[in-house]
Motif scaffolding. Sequence first.
Motif, mmCIF file in Angstrom:
data_model
loop_
_atom_site.group_PDB
_atom_site.id
_atom_site.type_symbol
_atom_site.label_atom_id
_atom_site.label_comp_id
_atom_site.label_asym_id
_atom_site.label_seq_id
_atom_site.Cartn_x
_atom_site.Cartn_y
_atom_site.Cartn_z
ATOM 1 N N ALA A 174 51.635 -35.112 77.513
ATOM 2 C CA ALA A 174 51.475 -34.281 78.374
ATOM 3 C C ALA A 174 50.858 -32.786 77.500
ATOM 4 C CB ALA A 174 52.971 -33.899 78.928
ATOM 5 N N ALA A 175 51.245 -32.506 76.485
ATOM 6 C CA ALA A 175 50.883 -31.408 75.656
ATOM 7 C C ALA A 175 49.382 -31.502 75.581
ATOM 8 C CB ALA A 175 51.483 -31.188 74.534
ATOM 9 N N LEU A 176 48.659 -32.807 75.348
ATOM 10 C CA LEU A 176 47.216 -32.844 75.138
ATOM 11 C C LEU A 176 46.563 -32.804 76.523
ATOM 12 C CD1 LEU A 176 47.081 -35.784 72.525
ATOM 13 C CD2 LEU A 176 46.505 -33.401 72.188
ATOM 14 N N SER A 177 47.180 -33.165 77.626
ATOM 15 C CA SER A 177 46.495 -33.276 78.823
ATOM 16 C C SER A 177 46.715 -31.605 79.330
ATOM 17 C CB SER A 177 47.347 -33.919 79.875
ATOM 18 O OG SER A 177 47.319 -35.380 79.494
ATOM 19 N N TRP A 178 47.646 -30.916 79.105
ATOM 20 C CA TRP A 178 47.635 -29.468 79.301
ATOM 21 C C TRP A 178 47.433 -28.507 78.157
ATOM 22 C CZ3 TRP A 178 48.039 -28.414 84.562
ATOM 23 C CH2 TRP A 178 48.507 -29.757 85.531
ATOM 24 N N ARG A 179 46.187 -28.685 77.451
ATOM 25 C CA ARG A 179 46.079 -27.999 76.288
ATOM 26 C C ARG A 179 46.021 -26.310 76.616
ATOM 27 N NH1 ARG A 179 42.405 -32.162 75.979
ATOM 28 N NH2 ARG A 179 40.805 -30.918 76.730
ATOM 29 N N ARG A 217 56.718 -39.212 72.542
ATOM 30 C CA ARG A 217 55.212 -39.598 73.002
ATOM 31 C C ARG A 217 54.834 -39.169 74.342
ATOM 32 N NH1 ARG A 217 53.616 -44.005 69.569
ATOM 33 N NH2 ARG A 217 54.858 -44.706 68.264
ATOM 34 N N PRO A 218 55.807 -39.270 75.189
ATOM 35 C CA PRO A 218 55.253 -38.682 76.487
ATOM 36 C C PRO A 218 55.129 -37.002 76.325
ATOM 37 C CG PRO A 218 57.182 -40.132 76.905
ATOM 38 C CD PRO A 218 56.861 -39.766 75.347
ATOM 39 N N ALA A 219 55.983 -36.337 75.600
ATOM 40 C CA ALA A 219 55.448 -34.970 75.468
ATOM 41 C C ALA A 219 54.294 -34.684 74.769
ATOM 42 C CB ALA A 219 56.601 -34.326 74.656
ATOM 43 N N LEU A 220 54.062 -35.609 73.968
ATOM 44 C CA LEU A 220 52.879 -35.446 73.088
ATOM 45 C C LEU A 220 51.590 -35.611 74.238
ATOM 46 C CD1 LEU A 220 50.943 -34.868 70.532
ATOM 47 C CD2 LEU A 220 51.292 -37.171 70.120
ATOM 48 N N ILE A 224 67.717 -43.723 65.253
ATOM 49 C CA ILE A 224 67.262 -42.131 65.545
ATOM 50 C C ILE A 224 66.187 -41.961 66.131
ATOM 51 C CG2 ILE A 224 67.489 -39.731 65.206
ATOM 52 C CD1 ILE A 224 70.241 -40.768 65.358
ATOM 53 N N MET A 225 65.133 -42.687 65.367
ATOM 54 C CA MET A 225 63.573 -42.760 65.619
ATOM 55 C C MET A 225 63.170 -43.362 67.038
ATOM 56 S SD MET A 225 62.203 -41.080 63.275
ATOM 57 C CE MET A 225 60.589 -41.466 63.803
ATOM 58 N N ARG A 226 64.054 -44.292 67.433
ATOM 59 C CA ARG A 226 63.741 -45.012 68.593
ATOM 60 C C ARG A 226 63.674 -44.063 69.810
ATOM 61 N NH1 ARG A 226 66.245 -50.705 69.133
ATOM 62 N NH2 ARG A 226 64.891 -50.997 67.367
ATOM 63 N N PRO A 227 65.019 -43.270 70.087
ATOM 64 C CA PRO A 227 65.022 -42.520 71.109
ATOM 65 C C PRO A 227 64.126 -41.181 71.052
ATOM 66 C CG PRO A 227 66.965 -42.313 70.038
ATOM 67 C CD PRO A 227 66.233 -43.414 69.435
#
Length: 610
Positions: A559-564, A554-557, A545-548
Amino acid sequence: MLNKLIDTGVNNRLMVVLGLLALIVAGGLILPKLNLDAFPDVTNIQVQINTEARGLASEEVEQLITFPIEAVMYALPDVEEVRSISKTGLSVITVVFKEGTDIYFARQLVFERLQAAREDIPDGIGTPEMGPNTSGLGQVFQYILRSDTPGRYDTMALRSLNDWVVKLLLMPVTGVTEVLSYGGEVRQYQVQINPEQMLSYNLTIKQVVEAIEASNRNAGGWYLDRGAEQLVIRGVGWLRSGEDGLKDLGNIPLKDVDGVAVRVRDVARVGFGPEIRQGAVTLTTRDAQGKPRPLGEVVAGIVLKRMGANTKSTINGIKERLPTIQMALPEGVTLEPVYDQSDLVDKAITTVSKALLEAFVLIIIVLMLFLVNLRASFLVLISVPISIGLALMAMAYWGISANLMSLGGLAIAIGMMVDGSVVMMEHIFTHLTQPDEDHHEVASEQLAEGSQHPYDAAHDRSGMALRIQEAAREVGRPVFFAVLIIIIVFAPLFSLQGVEGKLFQPMAISIVLAMLASLLVALVVVPALATFLFTQGVQHKNSLIMRPLSAVYRPALRAALSWRKMVVTLALALFIGALALLPHLGTEFVPELEEGTINIRVTLAPSSSL
């Protein structure tokens, strides 16, 4: 202090295991004493005073009975309110005390004041008495008495059986404080005066009453010595029961006229008759085909539970007594239960137990999917039954009932109970999947990647127990403060007063007890048992479960840090939208419950005849 607690648990791990075994034994002894109820009892501390005043109108009842009693009750300590209802022939006064007042202390105070109040009530009007020691949820059991053969036993006979047989057999049951009778006709020995005969003999009703009272008494004559014996002297003048009693009543002399005794039967008709009724009970059932089957008028009884008594135990005691009662009733008379509050208690407990079981199964699935280790999952899971067991044992010790609110609190907290154990076990598991600090270099040289045999206790400097102990010490403080924050969140519920406090405090108490127990399990039990289950290092396995999830997170995180700024703005917009929808949210004091019964109440004019 937390490190010392962890060290004590690991160093005395055998004592921890013995303590768990002792806990199981103690639970088997204490939990059967747990008070089971459907709902929290929100009734305030009150004492009711009832006075029956036959023949008096409500105005006279208010002036002669209600006011003198109310006047003396205001001076009692810790009294919050005194309210009353005065009806034709009846005065009902309720004295409400502050929360926390012992009910028996309150009843003792009222009883003492009643002695003074009786002196202010005119003789012969009525005698004030305290009502039963019960609450708004005290009606736990209802039954009916009916005759299987129509006409064999009338409602007067059924009412007498209920008052003098059934009631006396139910009163000794533990937890029962009173049995109320409804319906039927109360049998009376009636002397129905003939006014014409009274005038012809120049008699008054007062003379008849005094003659009957004077002729219905026993007298004691103390002792009479006869040789070596001492005999008890007594004069028997009580009227007999049944038909013989009617003859005795009719033979009571009233006066002499020309040497002839004028007796009660000469001026009145003596016989059995019913008391003036204010109510009746009828019953209609359905047969096997679902068709209505009217049973006509029956006699009903309501069993009142004593305040604070165990509802389930009280009802079980009543049910155990029913076969004995049926044997004491004459042939052809049947006692049938029509309402049993234990059904509602069982439904409430079953509902919460089902929720607990479903949550427990979901926790098992989640732990197995993410920890991917049976032993680690087991150590986390045992925190749930241990925490719930400790909480219920504490509730039984302090007399807190297990009801829909308190058990619902446990259902709410079941997910939070495993938080501390999950953090503790995950950190221990992480430590055990890696060699100790002294063997990092050796492990990188001698062990191939993915080896099934990492460094175990034989290679470690102080064994696996020390590694488990060090891992537990590292997360002891975070686990403690995480549980403490959860407890603080529910702390404001303890400040509620009145009905709200009685309704929601059981839930807060159960949650706090369960969280404290889960904290003890996470800091003491889990590290101690881990030393028995993990005697060598373990191999880390990646969860399917952890792999998907990681691939998405990771990409969502990033993106969130880029568009804070956009993320914060969106969060604020959602928060404001939630506040805007809040006024449209429906509110209720308690949730709607499907008990399976319907109560219909019809109110008629006060002058309506039965």
